[in-house]
Design an enzyme around this catalytic site. Structure first.
Site, PDB file in Angstrom:
ATOM      1  N   ASN A  30     -59.549  10.065  10.684  1.00 54.41           N
ATOM      2  CA  ASN A  30     -58.363  10.307   9.846  1.00 54.41           C
ATOM      3  C   ASN A  30     -57.583  11.471  10.447  1.00 54.41           C
ATOM      4  OD1 ASN A  30     -56.492  10.865   7.865  1.00 54.41           O
ATOM      5  ND2 ASN A  30     -57.992  11.589   6.353  1.00 54.41           N
ATOM      6  N   TRP A  31     -56.503  11.143  11.118  1.00 55.83           N
ATOM      7  CA  TRP A  31     -55.728  12.184  11.825  1.00 55.83           C
ATOM      8  C   TRP A  31     -54.913  13.058  10.877  1.00 55.83           C
ATOM      9  CZ3 TRP A  31     -53.100   9.356  16.592  1.00 55.83           C
ATOM     10  CH2 TRP A  31     -54.108   8.849  17.422  1.00 55.83           C
ATOM     11  N   LYS A  32     -54.728  12.598   9.654  1.00 52.24           N
ATOM     12  CA  LYS A  32     -53.854  13.299   8.697  1.00 52.24           C
ATOM     13  C   LYS A  32     -52.468  13.461   9.335  1.00 52.24           C
ATOM     14  CE  LYS A  32     -57.969  15.212   6.678  1.00 52.24           C
ATOM     15  NZ  LYS A  32     -58.608  16.230   5.860  1.00 52.24           N
ATOM     16  N   HIS A  61     -57.288   9.211  -0.805  1.00 54.73           N
ATOM     17  CA  HIS A  61     -57.844  10.414  -0.179  1.00 54.73           C
ATOM     18  C   HIS A  61     -57.624  11.602  -1.118  1.00 54.73           C
ATOM     19  CE1 HIS A  61     -58.334  13.802   2.526  1.00 54.73           C
ATOM     20  NE2 HIS A  61     -59.056  12.993   3.276  1.00 54.73           N
ATOM     21  N   GLU A  82     -56.611  14.462  -0.631  1.00 54.27           N
ATOM     22  CA  GLU A  82     -55.324  15.162  -0.441  1.00 54.27           C
ATOM     23  C   GLU A  82     -54.193  14.424  -1.146  1.00 54.27           C
ATOM     24  OE1 GLU A  82     -55.653  15.564   3.829  1.00 54.27           O
ATOM     25  OE2 GLU A  82     -57.360  16.879   3.477  1.00 54.27           O
ATOM     26  N   GLU A 128     -66.380  11.359  -0.141  1.00 47.84           N
ATOM     27  CA  GLU A 128     -65.951  12.618   0.467  1.00 47.84           C
ATOM     28  C   GLU A 128     -65.934  13.720  -0.588  1.00 47.84           C
ATOM     29  OE1 GLU A 128     -63.466  11.949   4.252  1.00 47.84           O
ATOM     30  OE2 GLU A 128     -62.101  11.848   2.550  1.00 47.84           O
ATOM     31  N   GLY A 182     -62.802  19.751   5.333  1.00 49.78           N
ATOM     32  CA  GLY A 182     -62.136  20.827   6.059  1.00 49.78           C
ATOM     33  C   GLY A 182     -62.752  22.194   5.857  1.00 49.78           C
ATOM     34  N   SER A 212     -66.339  17.478   6.821  1.00 50.22           N
ATOM     35  CA  SER A 212     -66.913  18.348   7.859  1.00 50.22           C
ATOM     36  C   SER A 212     -67.959  17.634   8.728  1.00 50.22           C
ATOM     37  CB  SER A 212     -67.490  19.629   7.236  1.00 50.22           C
ATOM     38  OG  SER A 212     -66.444  20.380   6.627  1.00 50.22           O
ATOM     39  N   GLY A 265     -62.185  13.919   9.720  1.00 52.29           N
ATOM     40  CA  GLY A 265     -60.855  14.517   9.755  1.00 52.29           C
ATOM     41  C   GLY A 265     -60.681  15.374  10.995  1.00 52.29           C
ATOM     42  N   GLY A 266     -60.861  16.685  10.840  1.00 52.18           N
ATOM     43  CA  GLY A 266     -60.622  17.644  11.927  1.00 52.18           C
ATOM     44  C   GLY A 266     -61.251  17.247  13.250  1.00 52.18           C
TER      45      GLY A 266
HETATM   46  P1  PGA Z   1     -62.793  16.872   7.656  1.00 50.48           P
HETATM   47  O1  PGA Z   1     -61.890  15.853   6.799  1.00 50.48           O
HETATM   48  O2  PGA Z   1     -63.659  16.017   8.562  1.00 50.48           O
HETATM   49  O3  PGA Z   1     -61.810  17.700   8.427  1.00 50.48           O
HETATM   50  O4  PGA Z   1     -63.614  17.650   6.707  1.00 50.48           O
HETATM   51  C1  PGA Z   1     -62.416  14.649   6.306  1.00 50.48           C
HETATM   52  C2  PGA Z   1     -61.319  13.901   5.574  1.00 50.48           C
HETATM   53  O5  PGA Z   1     -60.465  14.530   4.940  1.00 50.48           O
HETATM   54  O6  PGA Z   1     -61.286  12.649   5.605  1.00 50.48           O
END
Ligand code: PGA
Length: 267
Positions: free
Chosen positions: A17-19, A109, A111, A179, A185, A225, A246-247
């Protein structure tokens, strides 16, 4: 070679997930390098599926590259409109994503839920929209630190999954991503045992609402994470079938290493 056996009928899925990162030119370079580096390493894409979730504006470029070079990568979008077309300024129809050959779409998600106020009802409508357009929804659920303290780990994710499946009545191709919001994050991932505990509860909801067959074939991902150093622990758990990353999905070497977690086992 030590291997992790996935559950019968469930191919592990590693989803990046590149966001809101990487424009379309950066996306082309990244996807090309990712495919090359995995191929060079001899990755068997049928044993662990790899997918990327770029921003909307990158999707056409990523589609063109993947299709022209026949890269064994799947891709999808990070959100979809609940509506098919019409006066919905700024929204993207599932029909458009399907026309771009997206396989998947991330829905709900944390967010989107937190920053855009998405409710369980909206998530359910988006899941229905995805399925109408032959997209596999990756339904995200997870509890905040406060929820965890007040209700324990699985109450909120279970309620969110029930809500998300409100309009799903028949055998549907879906993916669920657990999640925990506190792990996203933060650098502080859940433990494999915590992830397994909630994933097992989520699978029980799938059995109840969609039947044993659908529950058996549905992949449940862990997200929050995830990195190369902790992925193998999650993948050893019987109800965890992959990761939403994500990251670490923006770091080519790290993401490739996550995809190749089977090589870490036993280290
Ligand atoms: P993260 O994000 O791996 O940076 O914790 C995961 C996500 O939001 O899907």
């Amino acid at each position: 070679m030590a291997t992790v056996t996935s559950q019968p009928g469930r191919t592990p899925l590693i989803a990046g997930n590149w966001k809101m990162n990487l424009d379309h030119l950066q996306a082309i370079a990244f996807v090309q390098k990712l495919a090359w580096s995995l191929k060079d390493a001899g990755h068997d894409f049928t044993s662990v599926e790899v997918s990327v979730f770029p921003p909307f504006t990158d999707l056409r470029s990523v589609q063109t590259l993947i299709s022209a070079d026949k890269l064994p990568l799947a891709f999808g979008a990070q959100d979809v409109s609940a509506h098919d077309s019409g006066a919905y300024t700024g929204e993207i129809s599932g029909a458009f994503l399907n026309a771009l050959e997206c396989s998947y779409v991330i829905i709900g998600h944390s967010e989107r839920r937190t920053l855009h106020g998405e409710t369980d009802e909206q998530v359910a409508d988006k899941v229905a929209a995805a399925l109408r357009h032959n997209l596999i929804p990756i339904i995200c659920v997870g509890e905040t630190a406060e929820d965890l303290e007040q209700h324990g780990p699985s109450a909120v994710p279970v309620a969110q999954l029930r809500g998300a499946l409100a309009h799903v009545t028949t055998a549907a191709d879906i993916v669920v991503a657990y999640e925990p919001v506190w792990a996203i994050g933060s650098g502080q991932a859940a433990t494999p045992e915590q992830a397994e505990q909630v994933a097992a509860q989520l699978r029980a909801v799938l059995v109840e609402l969609l039947g044993q067959d659908v529950a058996d074939k549905t992949r449940i991902l862990y997200g929050g994470s995830v990195k190369a150093a902790n992925i193998a622990g999650f993948m050893r758990e019987p109800n965890v079938d992959g990761a939403l990353v994500g990251g670490a999905s923006l770091d080519l070497a790290e993401f490739a290493s996550i995809v190749r977690y089977q090589k870490h086992v036993g280290l």
